[in-house]
Design an enzyme around this catalytic site. Structure first.
Site, PDB file in Angstrom:
ATOM      1  N   SER A   1      82.441  20.074 -62.514  1.00  0.00           N
ATOM      2  CA  SER A   1      83.714  20.248 -61.808  1.00  0.00           C
ATOM      3  C   SER A   1      84.841  19.756 -62.705  1.00  0.00           C
ATOM      4  CB  SER A   1      83.721  19.441 -60.502  1.00  0.00           C
ATOM      5  OG  SER A   1      85.014  19.433 -59.923  1.00  0.00           O
TER       6      SER A   1
ATOM      7  N   ASN B   1      72.723  23.883 -59.382  1.00  0.00           N
ATOM      8  CA  ASN B   1      73.959  24.195 -58.676  1.00  0.00           C
ATOM      9  C   ASN B   1      74.144  23.397 -57.391  1.00  0.00           C
ATOM     10  OD1 ASN B   1      76.332  26.030 -57.958  1.00  0.00           O
ATOM     11  ND2 ASN B   1      74.949  26.346 -56.227  1.00  0.00           N
TER      12      ASN B   1
ATOM     13  N   THR C   1      66.303  26.619 -44.139  1.00  0.00           N
ATOM     14  CA  THR C   1      65.636  27.913 -44.211  1.00  0.00           C
ATOM     15  C   THR C   1      66.463  28.908 -45.019  1.00  0.00           C
ATOM     16  OG1 THR C   1      66.677  28.568 -42.137  1.00  0.00           O
ATOM     17  CG2 THR C   1      64.481  27.569 -41.993  1.00  0.00           C
TER      18      THR C   1
ATOM     19  N   ALA D   1      79.685  11.498 -60.321  1.00  0.00           N
ATOM     20  CA  ALA D   1      78.465  12.311 -60.417  1.00  0.00           C
ATOM     21  C   ALA D   1      78.668  13.483 -61.370  1.00  0.00           C
ATOM     22  CB  ALA D   1      78.067  12.816 -59.032  1.00  0.00           C
ATOM     23  N   LYS D   2      79.806  14.171 -61.259  1.00  0.00           N
ATOM     24  CA  LYS D   2      80.058  15.333 -62.104  1.00  0.00           C
ATOM     25  C   LYS D   2      80.294  14.932 -63.562  1.00  0.00           C
ATOM     26  CE  LYS D   2      79.636  18.443 -58.893  1.00  0.00           C
ATOM     27  NZ  LYS D   2      78.499  19.391 -58.892  1.00  0.00           N
TER      28      LYS D   2
ATOM     29  N   TYR E   1      82.212  11.678 -56.197  1.00  0.00           N
ATOM     30  CA  TYR E   1      81.993  13.049 -56.666  1.00  0.00           C
ATOM     31  C   TYR E   1      82.344  13.177 -58.153  1.00  0.00           C
ATOM     32  CZ  TYR E   1      82.396  18.195 -56.571  1.00  0.00           C
ATOM     33  OH  TYR E   1      82.260  19.548 -56.803  1.00  0.00           O
ATOM     34  N   ALA E   2      83.472  12.593 -58.550  1.00  0.00           N
ATOM     35  CA  ALA E   2      83.900  12.646 -59.942  1.00  0.00           C
ATOM     36  C   ALA E   2      82.907  11.932 -60.846  1.00  0.00           C
ATOM     37  CB  ALA E   2      85.293  12.032 -60.092  1.00  0.00           C
TER      38      ALA E   2
ATOM     39  N   ASN F   1      89.986  12.527 -59.619  1.00  0.00           N
ATOM     40  CA  ASN F   1      90.843  12.906 -58.494  1.00  0.00           C
ATOM     41  C   ASN F   1      90.804  11.810 -57.439  1.00  0.00           C
ATOM     42  OD1 ASN F   1      92.629  14.737 -57.227  1.00  0.00           O
ATOM     43  ND2 ASN F   1      90.988  15.454 -55.885  1.00  0.00           N
TER      44      ASN F   1
ATOM     45  N   ILE G   1      87.576  26.862 -56.097  1.00  0.00           N
ATOM     46  CA  ILE G   1      86.822  28.085 -55.827  1.00  0.00           C
ATOM     47  C   ILE G   1      86.715  28.269 -54.315  1.00  0.00           C
ATOM     48  CG2 ILE G   1      84.675  29.352 -56.245  1.00  0.00           C
ATOM     49  CD1 ILE G   1      86.214  28.688 -58.812  1.00  0.00           C
TER      50      ILE G   1
ATOM     51  N   ARG H   1      74.176  29.905 -50.550  1.00  0.00           N
ATOM     52  CA  ARG H   1      75.541  30.224 -50.140  1.00  0.00           C
ATOM     53  C   ARG H   1      76.501  29.957 -51.290  1.00  0.00           C
ATOM     54  NH1 ARG H   1      76.582  25.129 -45.965  1.00  0.00           N
ATOM     55  NH2 ARG H   1      76.750  23.505 -47.564  1.00  0.00           N
TER      56      ARG H   1
END
Length: 239
Positions: A136, A84, A40, A152-153, A149-150, A143, A182, A16
């Site tokens: 990111s 990704n 799946t 990790a990125k 998240y920051a 942020n 995005i 996705r």
């Protein structure tokens, strides 16, 4: 001539959003693609020509090895890896649980280690390869409410720059694409007023589309970027 003719790619989190756009773009440009997901394969992706789904848990090295072995069994080589897959659990540090931290570090950062480790022997033998990871802008500028998240990125950036230096002598390139805002399921959860406030700070005055990111991935995967490695390409519309 198609840009990825006769190339074989692995795309994690390819069912996705940005991942799906990458899979469809790579196939359109001549690649054979193995794409992964936790559950799946979506019905609408089941019949994409030259694209095969492989269910895998990205936080497990065994899962990454399974995907690499599957790809070699089906297509005989691995030319491109796109890391990704990712997730977020946004909250202020005051409220962030240990689970919130560990889950995002494992999903967004350890998964990159897993897949690079799994495809490295094949790329070393081939003396060629392109490794691309989805970072990111948050991994560059930080942020509030996204410390996990920051981190990790940002870790993906440091890891990728190091791997670029380790593997460059074997003609294996390693780069990061850092998207801004995005239009994906992740960002669709934002309130409209929050989106509008962000858009005002974007030079192009619009939210990016998954295809915008896939186009940059295509460049880095192709021979057009044969002298580009260890780089972070920001795709944020001039945020």
């Amino acid at each position: 001539m198609q840009l990825l003719e006769n190339k074989v790619a692995i795309v994690t989190g390819g069912t996705r959003g940005i991942g799906r756009a990458i899979v469809e773009t790579f196939v359109r440009e001549g690649a054979k693609v193995v794409f992964t997901g936790r559950s799946t394969c979506p019905d609408e992706m089941a019949n994409i020509e030259n694209a095969l789904f492989c269910q895998a848990d990205i936080v497990s090295f065994a899962g990454a090895q399974k995907v690499a072995d599957f790809t070699l069994e089906k297509f005989g080589r691995i030319d491109i890896l796109v890391n990704n897959a990712g997730a977020n659990r946004d909250t202020l540090l005051l409220r962030m649980s240990e689970e919130d931290w560990d889950d995002i570090i494992a999903t967004d950062l350890k998964s990159v280690f897993n897949y690079v480790k799994a495809v490295q022997p094949t790329m070393l033998k081939q003396r060629a390869g392109s490794i691309i990871s989805t970072g990111s802008v948050v991994g560059i500028g930080g942020n509030a409410g996204q410390a996990n998240y920051a981190a990790a990125k940002a870790g993906i950036i440091g890891f990728s720059k190091s791997i670029a230096k380790e593997l460059g002598s074997r003609n294996i390139r390693c780069n990061v694409v850092a998207p801004g805002l995005i239009d994906t399921l992740m960002t669709q959860k934002l309130p409209d007023e929050a989106k509008e406030a962000i858009i005002k700070g974007i030079a192009l005055r619009r939210i990016g589309q998954a295809q915008d990111v896939a186009n940059v991935m295509l460049f880095l995967a192709s021979d057009l970027a044969s002298y580009v490695t260890g780089q972070v390409i920001v795709c944020d519309g001039g945020m």
